[in-house]
Write an enzyme that holds these catalytic residues in place. Structure first.
Site, short mmCIF file in Angstrom:
data_model
loop_
_atom_site.label_atom_id
_atom_site.label_comp_id
_atom_site.label_asym_id
_atom_site.label_seq_id
_atom_site.Cartn_x
_atom_site.Cartn_y
_atom_site.Cartn_z
N LYS A 11 0.94 -1.26 -0.11
CA LYS A 11 0.13 -0.02 -0.33
C LYS A 11 0.86 1.39 -0.64
O LYS A 11 0.88 1.90 -0.97
CB LYS A 11 -1.37 0.20 1.08
CG LYS A 11 -1.33 1.19 1.34
CD LYS A 11 -2.38 1.35 2.90
CE LYS A 11 -1.98 1.78 3.89
NZ LYS A 11 -1.82 2.79 4.41
N ASN A 12 1.83 1.28 0.87
CA ASN A 12 2.18 2.46 0.93
C ASN A 12 3.51 2.72 -0.10
O ASN A 12 3.79 3.80 -0.76
CB ASN A 12 3.75 2.26 2.73
CG ASN A 12 2.47 3.00 3.63
OD1 ASN A 12 1.04 3.07 3.73
ND2 ASN A 12 3.23 2.18 4.78
N CYS A 106 -5.60 8.11 9.16
CA CYS A 106 -5.91 7.36 10.93
C CYS A 106 -5.71 8.43 11.53
O CYS A 106 -4.33 9.18 11.96
CB CYS A 106 -4.98 6.26 10.46
SG CYS A 106 -5.85 4.69 10.51
N ARG A 111 0.16 14.38 13.05
CA ARG A 111 1.62 14.25 12.39
C ARG A 111 1.55 15.32 11.40
O ARG A 111 1.16 15.68 10.48
CB ARG A 111 0.24 12.84 11.63
CG ARG A 111 0.21 11.99 11.82
CD ARG A 111 -1.12 10.58 11.50
NE ARG A 111 0.66 9.76 10.33
CZ ARG A 111 -0.04 9.48 9.74
NH1 ARG A 111 -1.60 8.39 9.82
NH2 ARG A 111 0.66 8.24 8.90
N ILE A 113 3.36 18.06 9.07
CA ILE A 113 4.13 18.01 8.11
C ILE A 113 5.30 19.65 8.19
O ILE A 113 5.66 19.50 6.70
CB ILE A 113 3.23 18.93 6.25
CG1 ILE A 113 2.57 20.29 7.49
CG2 ILE A 113 1.91 17.14 6.83
CD1 ILE A 113 1.74 20.64 6.60
N ASP A 114 6.43 19.50 8.95
CA ASP A 114 6.95 20.79 9.37
C ASP A 114 8.11 19.59 8.66
O ASP A 114 9.18 20.58 7.50
CB ASP A 114 7.48 20.84 11.12
CG ASP A 114 7.46 19.60 11.28
OD1 ASP A 114 6.90 18.58 11.17
OD2 ASP A 114 8.43 19.83 12.29
N LEU A 115 8.13 18.72 8.68
CA LEU A 115 9.98 18.32 7.35
C LEU A 115 9.95 18.55 5.86
O LEU A 115 10.68 18.67 5.40
CB LEU A 115 10.31 16.78 7.85
CG LEU A 115 10.74 16.87 9.78
CD1 LEU A 115 10.19 15.48 9.67
CD2 LEU A 115 11.77 17.78 10.08
N ASP A 294 3.52 0.50 12.81
CA ASP A 294 2.27 -0.11 11.95
C ASP A 294 2.62 -1.59 12.21
O ASP A 294 1.44 -2.38 11.94
CB ASP A 294 2.58 -0.44 10.59
CG ASP A 294 2.53 1.06 9.54
OD1 ASP A 294 1.77 1.77 10.64
OD2 ASP A 294 2.65 1.29 8.72
N ARG A 386 -9.37 0.31 4.21
CA ARG A 386 -8.69 0.79 3.61
C ARG A 386 -7.24 0.62 3.19
O ARG A 386 -6.54 1.36 2.54
CB ARG A 386 -8.15 2.62 5.13
CG ARG A 386 -9.21 3.61 4.46
CD ARG A 386 -9.55 4.66 4.83
NE ARG A 386 -7.37 5.04 5.33
CZ ARG A 386 -6.67 5.26 6.40
NH1 ARG A 386 -6.72 5.56 7.38
NH2 ARG A 386 -5.45 5.59 5.81
C1 UD1 Z 1 4.65 5.93 7.16
C2 UD1 Z 1 3.71 5.15 6.13
C3 UD1 Z 1 3.03 4.91 7.87
C4 UD1 Z 1 4.01 4.47 8.59
C5 UD1 Z 1 4.41 5.57 9.33
C6 UD1 Z 1 6.20 5.25 10.34
C7 UD1 Z 1 2.72 5.59 3.66
C8 UD1 Z 1 1.04 6.29 3.99
N1 UD1 Z 1 2.39 5.38 5.30
O1 UD1 Z 1 3.49 7.58 7.19
O2 UD1 Z 1 2.34 3.40 7.18
O3 UD1 Z 1 3.05 4.34 9.83
O4 UD1 Z 1 5.60 6.15 7.76
O5 UD1 Z 1 6.94 4.11 9.46
O6 UD1 Z 1 3.66 5.43 3.94
N2 UD1 Z 1 6.82 13.92 11.70
C9 UD1 Z 1 7.09 14.62 11.53
N3 UD1 Z 1 6.52 16.11 11.15
C10 UD1 Z 1 6.80 15.61 9.52
C11 UD1 Z 1 6.54 14.58 9.37
C12 UD1 Z 1 6.69 13.54 10.26
O7 UD1 Z 1 7.65 15.33 12.89
O8 UD1 Z 1 7.59 16.47 9.00
C13 UD1 Z 1 7.12 12.90 12.42
C14 UD1 Z 1 5.81 12.37 12.78
O9 UD1 Z 1 4.86 12.88 13.95
C15 UD1 Z 1 6.12 10.95 13.39
C16 UD1 Z 1 7.49 10.72 12.72
O10 UD1 Z 1 8.36 11.86 12.38
O11 UD1 Z 1 6.39 11.00 15.11
C17 UD1 Z 1 7.21 9.28 11.48
O12 UD1 Z 1 6.15 10.15 10.39
P1 UD1 Z 1 6.59 9.73 9.21
O13 UD1 Z 1 7.49 8.77 8.65
O14 UD1 Z 1 7.11 11.10 8.19
O15 UD1 Z 1 5.30 8.80 9.55
P2 UD1 Z 1 4.50 8.99 7.25
O16 UD1 Z 1 5.24 8.91 6.59
O17 UD1 Z 1 3.32 9.86 7.70
#
Ligand code: UD1
Length: 412
Positions: A11-12, A106, A111, A113-115, A294, A386
């Site tokens: 999926k991812n 979810c 979650r 998006i700053d990064l 996950d 989903r």
């Molecule tokens: C992806 C996967 C999800 C999985 C997660 C962690 C997809 C569609 N989803 O989600 O199934 O659980 O990786 O392996 O691929 N963070 C920040 N700032 C950001 C982005 C992330 O602080 O801008 C933090 C998040 O709060 C969290 C951590 O980074 O604590 C991991 O998030 P991230 O690896 O980005 O997960 P996703 O890509 O959303």
């Protein structure tokens, strides 16, 4: 549970590569794309942008993003799924402007998006984040050195995709190393991108002018593999998962062996068997190659009936323990505080009415239900649908008794 099945495409992995297809001029053909709601949501967004996208019964997806007619992804689509935010970078790189709603998905914790935004800004884009939308503009992005404070999978993918069409060299430091990132890089390289180091903590991207269409097969879904491996073990079953890539699931397979399951790996897939009560263990979730967040919930479900006390520390998402409250209804002895859960193993769980609070929570409840005494009724199963392709059919084919309806009653 006993029997065998073939793992679906990831999926991812598929979501990231579909978003990356926005970078490509010409036809992309993807194989083994799973038929699940998250994929349909992503395809709806692409079609809205003017992309031709056709998914056939056998999982072949044809995408042609030669003519992008819009560069805004509306809130009602993006709010359904966080991964849809990943269209921001490719759309910006391809068209010079992108406006994307801030994502949903979810509810498993903050979650941010700053990064993602830090990366896009470092590549030279003007970024505005207001009224629930992010707008980014740049006539052409330029390479930069970007350090990620956390190895975020989504931010790594976002920056890697945007950098492909930039001018100059981008270096992503403390990049995520997930197999889906390595596969995304492999896909992009086939399209003509110049990427080195994917799968390590430092990724280097040399920008090119354009990418062209290719064929690509999506990797097997390591979370589905882990979920079914745990389900089989929890029922003291014997299953073979064709296509599974053991190196993608190493942490969970090692932990399964530690608690007493047998996992045999070969070139064709994985065999999982179990025939005794498991021993408690401790789990700490981490970015890959650590134990994946996950599979924390599916593993937690198994540990509720292990012999002894298990401690789970969730280091990635803080709200991923809600499923434990549901398991308490089934008789689990659990205590949680912030990011730590203490699970005291009980001999067995009892069927009950429970609610799937998110995608992986739903899978965890099904795993618990399969081994529980009596019937469990799981509501809000649309969360499961989903992310898992033919979840109920696969369980049934492996011998589980699953009745469909509004809810999903489950027993072995
Ligand atoms: C992806 C996967 C999800 C999985 C997660 C962690 C997809 C569609 N989803 O989600 O199934 O659980 O990786 O392996 O691929 N963070 C920040 N700032 C950001 C982005 C992330 O602080 O801008 C933090 C998040 O709060 C969290 C951590 O980074 O604590 C991991 O998030 P991230 O690896 O980005 O997960 P996703 O890509 O959303």
């Amino acid at each position: 549970m006993s029997g065998d099945f073939t793992a679906s495409g990831s999926k991812n992995g598929a979501l990231a590569i579909i978003a990356a297809s926005l970078l490509v001029e010409g036809e992309v053909v993807l194989r083994r794309v799973p038929h699940i709601k998250d994929i349909f949501t992503m395809l709806d967004i692409l079609r809205y942008l003017g992309v031709r996208a056709e998914l056939s019964e056998d999982g072949t997806l044809q995408i042609d993003a030669s003519n992008i007619v819009r560069n805004e992804a509306p809130a009602e689509m993006v709010k359904k799924m966080r991964a849809s935010f990943s269209v921001l970078g490719p759309l910006l790189a391809r068209t010079g402007r992108a406006r994307v709603a801030v994502p949903g998905g979810c509810d498993i914790g903050a979650r941010p998006i700053d990064l993602h935004l830090k990366g896009i800004h470092a590549l030279g884009a003007l970024v505005r984040n207001d009224y629930g939308h992010v707008e980014a503009k740049a006539s052409r992005l330029r390479g930069a050195r970007i350090y990620l404070d956390f190895p975020s999978a989504g931010a790594t993918q976002q920056i890697m995709m945007a950098a492909c069409l930039s001018e100059g060299t981008t270096v992503i430091e403390q990049a995520a190393c997930e197999p889906e990132i390595t596969d995304l890089a492999w896909f992009l390289r086939k399209c003509g991108a110049r990427i080195e180091g994917a799968g390590t903590g430092t990724i280097q991207v040399q920008g090119v002018r354009r990418l062209t269409g290719v064929e690509h097969e999506i990797i097997p879904d390591r979370v589905e593999v882990g979920t079914f491996a745990l389900a089989a073990a929890n029922t003291r079953g014997d299953i073979f998962i064709r296509n599974a890539v053991p190196e993608h699931c190493s942490a969970v397979l090692q932990k399964m062996r530690e608690i007493g399951a047998t996992v045999d790996e070969d070139a064709a897939g994985l065999r999982v068997t179990a025939n005794r009560r498991f021993i408690a263990t401790d789990i700490v979730t981490m970015p890959f190659p650590g134990f994946p967040t996950d599979l924390q919930q599916p593993m937690g479900a198994v540990l509720t009936t292990a012999d002894g006390t298990s401690i789970i520390t969730e280091k990635v998402y803080e709200h991923r323990f809600r499923y434990l409250n549901e398991l308490k209804r089934m008789g689990a002895d659990v205590y949680t505080e912030n990011r730590v859960a203490v699970i005291r193993g009980v001999p067995y769980l009892q069927g009950a009415q429970v609610t799937a609070t998110d995608l992986r929570a739903g899978a965890a409840l099904a795993i618990a239900a399969l081994a529980a005494e009596g019937v469990t009724e799981i509501s809000d199963v649309e969360h499961i649908q989903r992310g898992y392709e033919n979840f109920e059919d696969k369980l049934r084919a492996l011998g589980a008794s699953v009745l469909s309806g509004e809810a999903l009653p489950c027993s072995q």
